[in-house]
Design a protein around this motif. Structure first.
Motif, PDB file in Angstrom:
ATOM      1  N   SER A  31       0.912  -1.057  -0.064  1.00 17.24           N
ATOM      2  CA  SER A  31       0.009  -0.032  -0.029  1.00 17.24           C
ATOM      3  C   SER A  31       0.841   1.070   0.019  1.00 17.24           C
ATOM      4  O   SER A  31       0.511   2.245  -0.658  1.00 17.24           O
ATOM      5  CB  SER A  31      -0.944   0.025   0.958  1.00 17.24           C
ATOM      6  OG  SER A  31      -0.285   0.281   2.466  1.00 17.24           O
ATOM      7  N   VAL A  32       1.894   1.402   0.624  1.00 21.45           N
ATOM      8  CA  VAL A  32       3.005   2.453   0.637  1.00 21.45           C
ATOM      9  C   VAL A  32       3.598   2.704  -0.689  1.00 21.45           C
ATOM     10  O   VAL A  32       3.502   3.517  -1.202  1.00 21.45           O
ATOM     11  CB  VAL A  32       4.097   2.168   1.620  1.00 21.45           C
ATOM     12  CG1 VAL A  32       5.017   3.263   1.450  1.00 21.45           C
ATOM     13  CG2 VAL A  32       3.612   1.993   3.127  1.00 21.45           C
ATOM     14  N   ARG A  33       3.779   1.430  -1.298  1.00 17.95           N
ATOM     15  CA  ARG A  33       4.262   1.468  -2.804  1.00 17.95           C
ATOM     16  C   ARG A  33       3.293   2.010  -3.614  1.00 17.95           C
ATOM     17  O   ARG A  33       3.388   3.150  -4.443  1.00 17.95           O
ATOM     18  CB  ARG A  33       4.550   0.139  -3.540  1.00 17.95           C
ATOM     19  CG  ARG A  33       5.242   0.073  -4.761  1.00 17.95           C
ATOM     20  CD  ARG A  33       5.572  -1.340  -4.927  1.00 17.95           C
ATOM     21  NE  ARG A  33       6.677  -1.808  -4.203  1.00 17.95           N
ATOM     22  CZ  ARG A  33       6.800  -2.734  -3.468  1.00 17.95           C
ATOM     23  NH1 ARG A  33       5.585  -3.575  -3.170  1.00 17.95           N
ATOM     24  NH2 ARG A  33       7.788  -3.020  -2.680  1.00 17.95           N
ATOM     25  N   GLY A  34       2.035   1.769  -3.509  1.00 16.01           N
ATOM     26  CA  GLY A  34       1.025   2.656  -4.266  1.00 16.01           C
ATOM     27  C   GLY A  34       0.603   3.927  -4.059  1.00 16.01           C
ATOM     28  O   GLY A  34       0.325   4.776  -4.814  1.00 16.01           O
ATOM     29  N   ALA A  85      -3.977  12.136  -0.328  1.00 15.95           N
ATOM     30  CA  ALA A  85      -4.509  13.320  -1.196  1.00 15.95           C
ATOM     31  C   ALA A  85      -3.677  13.126  -2.365  1.00 15.95           C
ATOM     32  O   ALA A  85      -4.262  13.172  -3.657  1.00 15.95           O
ATOM     33  CB  ALA A  85      -4.531  14.821  -0.487  1.00 15.95           C
ATOM     34  N   GLY A  86      -2.569  13.269  -2.507  1.00 17.65           N
ATOM     35  CA  GLY A  86      -1.704  13.137  -3.635  1.00 17.65           C
ATOM     36  C   GLY A  86      -1.751  11.751  -4.430  1.00 17.65           C
ATOM     37  O   GLY A  86      -1.874  11.795  -5.735  1.00 17.65           O
ATOM     38  N   ARG A  90      -3.177  11.654  -8.205  1.00 21.59           N
ATOM     39  CA  ARG A  90      -2.679  10.966  -9.471  1.00 21.59           C
ATOM     40  C   ARG A  90      -3.660   9.517  -9.798  1.00 21.59           C
ATOM     41  O   ARG A  90      -3.143   9.023 -10.840  1.00 21.59           O
ATOM     42  CB  ARG A  90      -1.616  10.286  -8.803  1.00 21.59           C
ATOM     43  CG  ARG A  90      -0.286  11.387  -8.663  1.00 21.59           C
ATOM     44  CD  ARG A  90       1.087  10.698  -8.486  1.00 21.59           C
ATOM     45  NE  ARG A  90       1.071   9.603  -7.526  1.00 21.59           N
ATOM     46  CZ  ARG A  90       1.103   9.878  -6.070  1.00 21.59           C
ATOM     47  NH1 ARG A  90       1.040  10.829  -5.609  1.00 21.59           N
ATOM     48  NH2 ARG A  90       0.876   8.625  -5.411  1.00 21.59           N
ATOM     49  N   GLY A  91      -4.659   9.522  -9.293  1.00 19.28           N
ATOM     50  CA  GLY A  91      -5.560   8.599  -9.919  1.00 19.28           C
ATOM     51  C   GLY A  91      -5.345   7.107  -9.227  1.00 19.28           C
ATOM     52  O   GLY A  91      -5.681   6.128  -9.899  1.00 19.28           O
ATOM     53  N   VAL A  92      -4.591   7.049  -8.299  1.00 17.97           N
ATOM     54  CA  VAL A  92      -4.039   5.735  -7.764  1.00 17.97           C
ATOM     55  C   VAL A  92      -5.269   5.346  -6.893  1.00 17.97           C
ATOM     56  O   VAL A  92      -5.754   6.092  -5.998  1.00 17.97           O
ATOM     57  CB  VAL A  92      -2.819   6.147  -6.823  1.00 17.97           C
ATOM     58  CG1 VAL A  92      -2.373   4.788  -6.154  1.00 17.97           C
ATOM     59  CG2 VAL A  92      -1.601   6.359  -7.641  1.00 17.97           C
ATOM     60  N   ARG A  93      -5.536   3.948  -7.060  1.00 12.73           N
ATOM     61  CA  ARG A  93      -6.624   3.329  -6.293  1.00 12.73           C
ATOM     62  C   ARG A  93      -6.021   2.428  -5.468  1.00 12.73           C
ATOM     63  O   ARG A  93      -6.175   1.237  -5.704  1.00 12.73           O
ATOM     64  CB  ARG A  93      -7.559   2.792  -7.063  1.00 12.73           C
ATOM     65  CG  ARG A  93      -8.508   3.776  -7.956  1.00 12.73           C
ATOM     66  CD  ARG A  93      -9.048   4.800  -7.335  1.00 12.73           C
ATOM     67  NE  ARG A  93     -10.217   4.165  -6.627  1.00 12.73           N
ATOM     68  CZ  ARG A  93     -11.047   4.598  -5.716  1.00 12.73           C
ATOM     69  NH1 ARG A  93     -10.348   5.914  -5.122  1.00 12.73           N
ATOM     70  NH2 ARG A  93     -12.125   4.096  -5.233  1.00 12.73           N
ATOM     71  N   ALA A  94      -5.454   2.639  -4.339  1.00  6.96           N
ATOM     72  CA  ALA A  94      -4.523   1.683  -3.540  1.00  6.96           C
ATOM     73  C   ALA A  94      -5.676   1.298  -2.365  1.00  6.96           C
ATOM     74  O   ALA A  94      -6.350   2.170  -2.012  1.00  6.96           O
ATOM     75  CB  ALA A  94      -3.184   2.239  -2.890  1.00  6.96           C
ATOM     76  N   SER A  95      -5.141   0.208  -1.606  1.00  6.08           N
ATOM     77  CA  SER A  95      -6.026  -0.272  -0.689  1.00  6.08           C
ATOM     78  C   SER A  95      -5.420   0.331   0.683  1.00  6.08           C
ATOM     79  O   SER A  95      -4.269   1.015   0.817  1.00  6.08           O
ATOM     80  CB  SER A  95      -5.679  -1.720  -0.371  1.00  6.08           C
ATOM     81  OG  SER A  95      -6.338  -2.400  -1.537  1.00  6.08           O
ATOM     82  N   ALA A 104     -10.289  -1.947   1.953  1.00  2.00           N
ATOM     83  CA  ALA A 104     -11.126  -0.815   1.574  1.00  2.00           C
ATOM     84  C   ALA A 104     -10.112   0.068   0.625  1.00  2.00           C
ATOM     85  O   ALA A 104      -9.052   0.188   1.006  1.00  2.00           O
ATOM     86  CB  ALA A 104     -11.804  -0.165   2.526  1.00  2.00           C
ATOM     87  N   LEU A 105     -10.772   0.673  -0.539  1.00  2.00           N
ATOM     88  CA  LEU A 105      -9.910   1.512  -1.178  1.00  2.00           C
ATOM     89  C   LEU A 105      -9.850   2.942  -0.508  1.00  2.00           C
ATOM     90  O   LEU A 105     -10.687   3.258   0.044  1.00  2.00           O
ATOM     91  CB  LEU A 105     -10.547   1.712  -2.592  1.00  2.00           C
ATOM     92  CG  LEU A 105     -10.517   0.407  -3.707  1.00  2.00           C
ATOM     93  CD1 LEU A 105     -10.979   0.697  -4.778  1.00  2.00           C
ATOM     94  CD2 LEU A 105      -8.786  -0.044  -3.675  1.00  2.00           C
TER      95      LEU A 105
END
Length: 195
Positions: A31-34, A85-86, A90-95, A104-105
């Motif tokens: 999740s940190v990577r995302g 927020a960042g 950027r459109g990232v949908r991480a868990s 949850a996303l």
């Protein structure tokens, strides 16, 4: 005391859930990577620092170093909000692995949750210790309220999911109908008499 228990509960549940097994920490690292931008710090050291800082918040609040504990809590919560927020921009949908197992996303409600907790921690930082005498009944009530609210924050994603409508349009799974073969001696609804 109520604020200390609330912030302490949130951070102890968060930190323990991230290291409660190899898979939990691996999911948090993912999740940190995302979340991080491509130019950010390395992923695994960042995840380790986050978990260590969360444990430090709890230790500082328990060790009566509340000013430092609240300041670290505010810094972490603001940092989490900025990272989320960042990622959303950027459109990232991480868990969200804020509390370990939740899948949850990440969304705006996570930013709102972190901002609210940062505000509560900042209030604790400003208020400090009461100047007057401490009432035992008030302390017990404050501790219970803080623990309960902290626990509710920890399961907030699960509570939100209970009220979220299904978005994929899929119908709920139907129960499989159970068909039983006809009993011995029964054919087409007729009972065959044995001789």
């Amino acid at each position: 005391m109520g604020i200390r228990c609330l912030i302490g509960t949130v951070f102890i549940v968060s930190s323990i859930s991230k290291v409660a097994g190899r898979s939990a920490f691996g999911q948090f690292v993912a999740s940190v990577r995302g979340l991080r931008p491509p130019t950010a710090l390395p992923v695994v050291p960042t995840a380790v620092v986050v978990v260590a800082a969360e444990f430090a918040v709890c230790a500082l609040l328990c060790a009566n170093l509340v000013v430092v504990g609240y300041a670290l809590a505010v810094a972490l919560l603001v940092g989490f909000s900025v990272a989320i927020a960042g990622a959303l921009a950027r459109g990232v949908r991480a868990s969200c692995r804020c509390f370990g197992s939740s899948g949850a996303l990440l969304g705006r409600h996570h930013i709102a949750r972190n901002a609210g907790l940062a505000l509560v921690a900042a209030c604790g930082l400003v208020v400090g210790h009461p100047a007057g005498g401490v009432q035992p009944g008030g302390v017990v009530l404050a501790v219970l309220a803080g623990l309960i609210l902290g626990g509710l924050v920890a399961v907030l994603d699960d509570i939100v999911d209970l009220f979220r409508p299904l978005t994929d349009g899929a119908a709920p799974p139907r129960r499989a109908s159970v068909t039983t073969p006809p009993a011995a001696g029964v054919e087409s609804g007729q009972i065959v008499k044995s001789q």
